[in-house]
Design a protein around this motif. Structure first.
Motif, PDB file in Angstrom:
ATOM      1  N   GLY A 153      18.958   5.110 -16.478  1.00  0.00           N
ATOM      2  CA  GLY A 153      18.680   6.485 -16.061  1.00  0.00           C
ATOM      3  C   GLY A 153      17.202   6.746 -16.093  1.00  0.00           C
ATOM      4  O   GLY A 153      16.450   5.994 -16.687  1.00  0.00           O
ATOM      5  N   PRO A 154      16.724   7.848 -15.468  1.00  0.00           N
ATOM      6  CA  PRO A 154      17.528   8.812 -14.730  1.00  0.00           C
ATOM      7  C   PRO A 154      17.398   8.676 -13.215  1.00  0.00           C
ATOM      8  O   PRO A 154      17.794   9.617 -12.519  1.00  0.00           O
ATOM      9  CB  PRO A 154      16.929  10.153 -15.184  1.00  0.00           C
ATOM     10  CG  PRO A 154      15.539   9.867 -15.651  1.00  0.00           C
ATOM     11  CD  PRO A 154      15.387   8.383 -15.805  1.00  0.00           C
ATOM     12  N   LEU A 158      17.883  14.178 -16.968  1.00  0.00           N
ATOM     13  CA  LEU A 158      18.622  13.456 -18.005  1.00  0.00           C
ATOM     14  C   LEU A 158      18.520  14.163 -19.355  1.00  0.00           C
ATOM     15  O   LEU A 158      17.463  14.194 -19.980  1.00  0.00           O
ATOM     16  CB  LEU A 158      18.061  12.024 -18.127  1.00  0.00           C
ATOM     17  CG  LEU A 158      18.763  11.128 -19.135  1.00  0.00           C
ATOM     18  CD1 LEU A 158      20.234  10.961 -18.807  1.00  0.00           C
ATOM     19  CD2 LEU A 158      18.081   9.768 -19.196  1.00  0.00           C
TER      20      LEU A 158
END
Ligand code: SF4
Length: 325
Positions: free
Chosen positions: A164-165, A105
């Motif tokens: 995320g991630p 990310l």
């Protein structure tokens, strides 16, 4: 050091035993605290003052009387410890050691998502860089992820949440909360947990038919569906304490947890779901690197520094989680 630690130190190769005794002596002399994540190799776990997960360890630094703290984990964990303890000297005994999941990310991916999806709250797993965390509305851990996402959705009434991630943890949150989740990036994962398969479960169940299967929620959903219990590393470590009647387990998380459980409960049986579930980033910290770090504790060689603006904004996202949970 408790006698059981001495017993386990004696089981390691002589070269490691020597390193351990040197580290223990220097640690005392230089008044250093060593924190180690549950996934660290056995020798590193044995020299640590405290073992735990990333957030648990970062919070323990707050109460530490020592000014110099060595954090044996991966880089985002040392960063989290620094963010929550800006006045302490946090030392990270490795040069790279970036969690593969956190590396998926990039901060720009979140910026781009926000531009395309204005108003959608962003919840980030603690396994992300300090820079990414500056763009999060709130951070979560694997143990509180479902509750944090539910909380944010209730607060904002948003039609979906960005997370995320980790695609697997995201899928698990979606299943448990019923809230639609956008994963950033869609393919983010932890290769250690993502490699578990239904075949691993069938094989382990055949070999240990009486065992209870504990799995981390970073594993794929179809594997989680076969677990007896799903929990974070800390929850998995506590499970046998809370269930004294169960004597045999299959452990579906990094191998370091299986090793720790075997030390904690020598009377019980712990078998890894897959013996290749090894985090190489975690294992890049060794007794040698800890010794090097402790010898250089008065210098800035291993010191963790974070830009002030990143520090402040990522602190807000982490503190918000601490307030909510
Ligand atoms: S086990 Fe996975 S999530 Fe944990 S530090 Fe290693 S790569 Fe990152």
């Amino acid at each position: 050091m408790d006698p059981s630690s001495e017993y386990f130190i004696r089981k390691l190769p002589e070269i490691d035993q020597e390193l351990i005794y040197q580290i223990l002596e220097l640690k005392k002399e230089k008044n250093v605290l060593i924190l180690a994540h549950n996934y660290q190799c056995e020798g590193v776990q044995l020299v640590a003052d405290l073992l735990g997960d990333s957030l648990g360890l970062a919070k323990k630094v707050i109460k530490a009387t020592q000014n110099d703290i060595i954090f044996a984990g991966v880089r985002f964990m040392a960063e989290t410890a620094k963010v929550l303890n800006p006045n302490k000297r946090i030392h990270f005994p490795a040069t790279g050691s970036l969690c593969d999941m956190a590396a998926y990310l990039k901060a720009d991916m979140i910026r781009e998502y926000k531009l395309k999806n204005p108003g959608i709250p962003v919840v980030l797993y603690i396994n992300s860089t300090a820079e990414s965390k500056t763009l999060a509305d709130i951070v979560c851990t694997s143990s509180n992820a479902v509750n944090i996402v539910k909380y944010i959705q209730q607060q904002t009434n948003a039609p979906k949440i960005a997370f995320g991630p980790d695609k697997n943890l995201g899928a698990y949150i979606c299943k448990m909360s019923g809230i639609p989740i956008d994963i950033i990036p869609p393919h983010g994962n932890c290769y250690v947990h993502d490699k578990y398969t239904i075949k691993d479960v069938s094989k382990a169940r055949k070999q240990h038919p009486e065992a209870t299967l504990l799995i981390h929620p970073e594993a794929p959903l179809e594997v989680l569906d076969l677990a007896d219990y799903i929990g974070s590393t800390s929850m998995i470590i506590h499970y046998p304490v809370e269930h004294p009647q169960i004597t045999s387990y299959i452990i579906g998380t990094e191998i370091g947890v299986t090793e720790q459980l075997r030390r904690n409960h020598p009377e019980k049986t712990f078998s890894p779901l897959n013996e290749n579930a090894i985090c190489t980033a975690m294992k890049s910290i060794t007794l040698k690197s800890i010794l090097d770090c402790i010898k250089n504790i008065d210098s800035d060689k291993f010191i963790v520094e974070i830009q002030e603006d990143i520090m402040k904004k990522s602190q807000d996202a982490i503190n918000k989680m601490i307030e909510v949970r």
